[in-house]
Scaffold this motif. Structure first.
Motif: not given
Lengths: 728, 214
Positions: A35-37, A97-100
Motif C-alpha cells: 500500500i506504500k507503493n 493488474i497492479e494490485p496494492h
C-alpha cells in the motif's frame, strides 16, 4: 446426402473453431505493490484451482500466459500480506493488474508493549536478553537477581543483594513463579552480606523483569515484579552432577510418554572454602545448607500441561559480630532457616477461543535465630491461588480476566532472658482480588492494553482499585515507542502489620515512556519514568526502640532515565551490554525525621557486561564491571539526617567457562578481582554512650574477593547432551 | 455415413481431450523438480517454492508439493546471510508446510527427515542459544526417520551432518564422520526413491562433506 455431409462439415468446422477458441491463450501481466507503493518481489500470482501462474520479479513485475478461458479467479499470495483476489474473464485479451496488497494482521508478529519490562525468552525473537545470559554473566554466579542487577533501573546494594528498583525498597519487588507469588525468595544471609535468590536459574526458560508499569494480573508490588516461567516437559532422561568449591549437587530426570519427573539434591558447605580464603567475619560455624526438590510435568489432553514443584531448604551458620550497642563485647549470633515452597499450575486451552491458566503456591518460612541480645523465632505462611481466563474475542482483541486469593500468617516471638523481655505478635491476612485486562490492536503497528485490578484485605478492612494503561506504537520494523501508566498497591510490610492492622495500602503511581530499536544483533533502549508514592508507613520509636504510632503519612518520589545498549555484532564472537541509570529520588517513610535520599539509592549506576566465545579453546571468558555513585547513610552524631556518603561502589568480576568434553563443563569465577575497597557505611549504636557519642562499626563484606570453581557433568543415554544451558 | 460418424466422434473426442487441458500432477511435479538445477539465488528458490505452492493449492491430498515447498524455504534460510530475522521468517513459512505435511503422512520417514532439516536450520540461526534444545529436537526427528526407514539416505546424511556440526562446535575429532560420509556416498545409489517425484536430494551434500575432508 450432400446436405448431410454439408451439415457434418459445418458441425466439424464449428467444433474445430470452438476448440481453437478454447485453446486461445490469455496473457496476464502487471506489477505487485504494497500500500506504500513499494514493489513486492517473489509474490505468487496464479489462477485459482490451476497450476497456471508465476512469481513477481525483483521489480515486482510479472507476466504469464494461460490457456484457461472464461470466468476465473486471479490470486496473488505474498507472505505477511492479505491475499489478493480478482475475478477475471479470460478471452484472449491481455489482462493487466497492479494490485496494492495490504499487510495482514498477525498477533504473534504484531507489536508488543515493552515499557518497563526486560524479557529473557527463547520463543520470542525480539528480546533484550536470552535465558542463558542469566547464568553466563560474570559476578551473578547463577543468581537471577544478581544478573538482573546488570540491567538499568536497578541499584546494586552490596550489603543486601536483593533487587532494588527505581528508588524502591527491595520489599516493593515481588517474585512470581508460573503466575503465583513467592514469599521470601532470597536465602538467609549473615547481617550485611549479600543474599542470593533461592531458585536455581536452570529451572526457568522464561524471565520477565519489570521495572514498572506491569499488567493488572500482578499486584502486591509497588515497584517491580520478576516473573519466572519454569521449563516445560524435558526432552530426555538425564543425570546432572555438579562438584563445586562450595558444595555438590545431583539431579535426575526420568521421562515417560506424556510426562517427566526431576528430583534434585544439593549440599553446600562453605567450611573448606572459608578456611582457605581469609574472611573478615569470625565464623563459629560456617554456612551450610541442604536443598531437595522434586518437580513433575504431565501433559493433559492435547494442549494442557500440569506442573508441580516442591522444594525444601535448610540453612544455618553461627558467627561473631560487633554490635555497636554492645561494644567492645562481641555478640555471637546463630542463624537457622527452614523453607518449604510448593507450586502447582495448569495451563491449557479449553477450545479455539478460550484458554485457562491456574495455579496454587504455598510458602512456609521458619527462622530460629539466636541474636546474642535475644532469641528470635519468626514464622511465615503464605498462599496464593489464581485463575486466569483468556479469550480472543476477535482477531484484534484479546481479553484476560481472573481472580486471586492471598493468605498470609506471620508470627514473631522474641525472648531475652537477662532482662525478662518476652513478646509474641502475630497476624493473619486474607485478600481477594479480581482483575481484567484487554489488548486492543489497531494494526500491526499499534496496540493498547487497558485493565484494572481490585483488591480487598480483611485484615486492613480496606479495598483498592488500580487502573493500568499501556500502549505501544511501531515507528518502523525496528523501532517502537511504548508508554505505561498505572497505580500500584501493596500491603504494608510484615514488620508493621504485625503491630497493627489499622493501616492502609501503600501506593505508587508509575508513568513510563520507552523507546527501543533493535537492528539485527544490536539493541538500544531508553526509558524515562516518574513515580510518586503515597500512604507509605511511618512510625515513631519509643525510648525502648519499639515502633509505635504507625500511620500512612509517608510519601516519596523518583524520576530518572535508564539506558540499555547491547551489541552482539561489532565484535566477532563477542557480546556486550552497557546499562546506565540516572535517578533522583527522595522519600519520607519509616522513622525518617524529614524527606531525604534513602540509603538504597545511587544517583548514577553503570554496568558493562562482556562475553567472548573462543572456539579453539572451547571457552567463554567474560567480565562484568559495575560502578555506582556513593549512597547516603545516617550518622546520628551529625545534625543532618542521612547526610554521610559511602565510598562509591566498584567491582570487576571475571569468569571462564571451559567445555572439557561435550558433557563436561568447568566453570571458574572471581568476584571483585582487582580488590576494590567495598564499604557500605557504618552501623551506629541505637543509644549514645556516656560521652553522648554514638558508637559505630563499618559495614564491610566478609571477604574482598569471592572465588568459585565448579565442574558440571551431564549423563544421558545419547551421551551428547551437556549442560551448555547450565554454563556455556 | 459410418465413416462420417467415426470421424465426427474422433474429432469430438480429440476436442474433449484437449479441453481437459492441464498437465497431470506427475508431469507437472517432474517439470517443477527439474527447476532445482536452475536455482542459484534466494529469489530463484522463492520462484520454485511458489510453483510448489501452486501445485499444493490444487492437489490438496498430496504431501510432496508441501515437502518441496518447505524444502525450498529451508534452503532459503540457509542461504540468507544478511538478516537472522529473515532466516527465521523463512523457517516460519517452512514450518507451516512441514506441519501440514506431517498430518497427512505421520509415518513417512522423509517427512521426519525434512522436519529434522528444518530444526537444524532453526539451530543454525542462533547456535549459542538454541544449540542444546534444537540439537535434541533435530536428533529425535532424525531418529524417528531412521526408525521408520533405516535405509533412508537423507536421514543418514542429516544424522552425520548434525553430529559433525556438534563435534566441530565442541572442537572434537570429526574424522569418524568422514568415514561415515564416504560409506554413505558409496552406497547412495542403492537406495531407490518410491517414484521419480519422491525426494532424491542429498548426494551432493554428502559429497561436500567427503570433499571437505581433504
Amino acid at each position: 446426402m450432400s446436405i448431410y455431409i454439408k451439415n457434418t462439415v459445418i458441425v466439424l468446422v464449428a467444433l474445430i473453431s470452438c476448440s481453437a477458441l478454447m485453446a486461445q491463450s490469455t496473457n496476464i501481466k502487471g506489477v505487485i505493490f504494497d500500500i506504500k507503493n513499494n514493489t513486492l518481489p517473489g509474490a505468487n500470482i496464479y489462477i485459482e484451482g490451476t497450476y497456471y501462474g508465476t512469481s513477481s520479479d525483483a521489480n515486482g513485475k510479472f507476466s504469464f500466459t494461460t490457456n484457461e478461458t472464461g470466468k476465473q479467479v486471479l490470486k496473488v499470495d505474498y507472505i505477511g500480506f492479505e491475499p489478493y483476489r480478482k475475478e477475471v474473464e479470460l478471452t484472449g485479451k491481455q489482462i493487466n493488474i497492479e494490485p496494492h496488497l495490504k499487510e495482514s494482521f498477525n498477533q504473534l508478529k504484531a507489536i508488543t508493549i515493552i515499557a518497563g519490562s526486560f524479557e529473557a525468552s527463547e520463543t520470542k525473537k525480539a528480546v533484550a536478553l536470552k535465558p542463558l545470559d542469566i547464568v553466563t554473566t560474570a559476578g551473578a554466579l547463577g543468581d537471577i537477581s544478581g544478573a538482573m542487577q546488570t540491567l538499568p533501573g536497578t541499584s546494586t546494594i552490596g550489603e543486601s543483594g536483593r533487587l532494588f528498583v527505581r528508588g524502591g525498597h527491595s520489599g516493593e519487588a515481588q517474585t512470581y513463579i508460573d503466575g503465583t507469588l513467592v514469599h521470601e525468595p532470597y536465602t538467609t544471609s549473615a547481617p550485611n552480606t549479600a543474599v542470593r535468590g533461592r531458585f536455581n536459574p536452570f529451572m526457568f526458560s522464561g524471565t520477565v523483569f519489570s521495572t514498572g508499569g506491569y499488567s493488572a494480573e500482578y499486584g502486591q508490588a509497588l515497584s517491580s515484579v520478576l516473573l519466572l516461567r519454569t521449563n516445560g516437559l524435558q526432552q530426555e532422561d538425564q543425570l546432572d552432577i555438579s562438584i563445586m568449591s562450595i558444595g555438590t549437587g545431583v539431579a535426575g530426570t526420568k521421562l515417560w510418554e506424556s510426562g517427566a519427573v526431576t528430583a534434585s539434591f544439593d549440599y553446600m558447605n562453605l567450611t573448606p572454602y572459608m578456611q582457605l580464603i581469609p574472611q573478615n567475619i569470625n565464623w563459629n560455624k560456617y554456612p551450610q545448607s541442604y536443598n531437595g526438590a522434586i518437580s513433575v510435568r504431565q501433559k493433559t489432553g492435547k494442549r494442557g500441561l500440569l506442573k508441580t514443584y516442591i522444594t525444601y531448604d535448610k540453612s544455618s551458620f553461627s558467627m561473631d559480630q560487633e554490635n555497636p550497642d554492645y561494644l567492645p563485647e562481641i555478640t555471637n549470633i546463630n542463624i537457622d532457616n527452614q523453607y518449604v515452597y510448593f507450586n502447582t499450575s495448569w495451563r491449557g486451552t479449553l477450545n479455539d477461543k478460550w484458554s485457562l491458566k491456574t495455579g496454587v503456591s504455598t510458602t512456609g518460612n521458619l527462622d530460629n535465630n539466636e541474636l546474642g541480645f535475644g532469641d528470635y523465632r519468626g514464622q511465615l505462611h503464605g498462599a496464593n491461588a489464581k485463575i486466569v481466563l483468556a479469550n480472543q474475542i476477535s482477531e484484534k482483541i484479546n481479553i484476560r480476566f481472573g481472580t486471586e486469593y492471598f493468605y498470609k500468617y506471620s508470627s514473631v516471638k522474641y525472648n531475652y532472658e537477662p532482662y525478662s523481655v518476652h513478646y509474641q505478635l502475630n497476624y493473619t491476612s486474607n485478600m481477594i482480588v479480581g482483575f481484567a485486562e484487554a489488548d486492543i490492536y489497531a494494526s500491526n503497528k499499534f496496540v493498547a492494553r487497558v485493565g484494572g485490578r481490585y483488591e480487598y484485605s480483611d485484615y486492613l478492612k480496606k479495598y483498592n482499585f488500580a487502573p493500568r494503561i499501556s500502549a505501544a506504537y511501531k515507528i518502523d520494523d525496528k523501532s517502537q515507542f511504548s508508554f505505561a501508566y498505572g497505580i500500584f498497591f501493596q500491603d504494608p510490610a510484615n514488620e508493621y502489620l504485625i503491630y497493627t492492622g489499622k493501616l492502609d495500602f501503600e501506593r505508587a503511581n508509575h508513568f513510563i515512556l520507552n523507546y527501543q530499536t533493535i537492528k539485527e544483533n544490536r539493541t538500544f533502549r531508553a526509558e524515562v519514568y516518574y513515580k510518586d508514592y503515597n500512604n507509605l508507613v511511618k512510625y515513631q520509636l519509643t525510648d525502648h526502640l519499639v515502633p509505635t504510632d504507625h500511620n500512612n503519612s509517608g510519601s516519596a518520589y523518583a524520576y530518572g532515565l535508564d539506558i540499555f545498549w547491547r551489541d552482539r555484532k561489532t565484535i566477532r564472537n563477542g557480546d556486550y551490554w552497557i546499562s546506565y541509570s540516572y535517578i533522583d529520588s527522595k522519600r519520607n517513610f519509616r522513622d525518617y525525621p524529614c524527606e531525604a535520599i534513602p540509603g538504597f539509592v545511587s544517583k548514577h549506576n553503570f554496568s558493562l557486561v562482556y562475553k567472548h566465545w573462543i572456539g579453539e579453546l572451547r571457552s567463554q571468558p567474560g567480565f562484568t564491571f559495575k560502578y555506582s555513585t556513593p549512597r547516603c547513610y545516617n550518622n546520628p552524631n551529625k545534625a543532618d539526617f542521612n547526610s554521610e556518603s559511602m565510598t562509591p561502589y566498584r567491582t570487576l568480576n571475571v569468569n571462564w567457562s571451559f567445555l572439557y568434553r561435550q558433557n563436561v563443563i568447568i566453570y571458574a569465577s572471581i568476584s571483585n578481582v582487582t580488590g576494590f575497597k567495598q564499604e557500605y557505611g557504618y552501623n551506629y549504636a541505637s543509644f549514645a554512650n556516656d560521652e553522648g557519642f554514638y558508637e559505630s562499626v563499618p559495614v564491610i563484606p566478609d571477604a574482598k574477593r569471592f572465588y568459585f570453581i565448579g565442574c558440571f557433568i551431564t549423563l544421558t543415554k545419547m551421551g551428547e547432551a551437556n549442560q551448555l544451558n547450565k554454563l556455556e | 455415413m459410418k465413416k462420417v460418424v467415426v470421424v465426427l466422434l474422433t474429432t469430438v473426442s480429440i476436442v474433449l481431450t484437449s479441453m481437459a487441458v492441464g498437465p497431470e500432477f506427475q508431469k507437472v511435479m517432474g517439470e517443477t523438480l527439474a527447476g532445482y538445477s536452475e536455482c542459484k539465488t534466494i529469489e530463484d528458490y522463492q520462484g520454485l517454492a511458489n510453483k510448489f505452492e501452486r501445485i499444493a493449492n490444487v492437489e490438496k491430498g498430496e504431501w510432496l508439493p508441501l515437502y518441496y515447498h518447505a524444502h525450498c524455504y529451508i534452503i532459503m534460510s540457509f542461504m540468507e546471510q544478511s538478516s537472522v530475522v529473515k532466516k527465521d521468517e523463512y523457517l516460519d513459512v517452512a514450518e507451516i508446510s512441514v506441519n501440514k505435511m506431517m498430518e497427512m503422512v505421520p509415518y513417512e520417514s522423509e517427512a521426519f527427515t525434512l522436519q529434522a532439516f528444518m530444526l537444524t536450520a532453526r539451530l543454525v540461526v542462533d547456535p549459542m542459544t538454541r544449540g542444546q534444545e534444537y540439537s535434541i529436537l533435530s536428533g529425535q526427528a532424525v531418529g524417528t526417520a531412521l526408525g521408520l526407514n533405516p535405509d533412508n539416505p537423507r536421514a543418514k546424511y542429516l544424522n552425520i551432518s548434525n553430529e559433525m556440526g556438534a563435534a566441530q562446535f565442541f572442537g572434537n575429532d570429526v574424522s569418524k564422520y568422514y568415514t561415515q560420509a564416504k560409506e554413505l556416498l558409496k552406497n547412495w545409489d542403492n537406495f531407490k526413491s518410491a517414484s521419480p517425484i519422491h525426494p532424491n536430494w542429498g548426494k551432493d551434500q554428502v559429497k561436500e562433506i567427503v570433499d571437505s575432508c581433504k
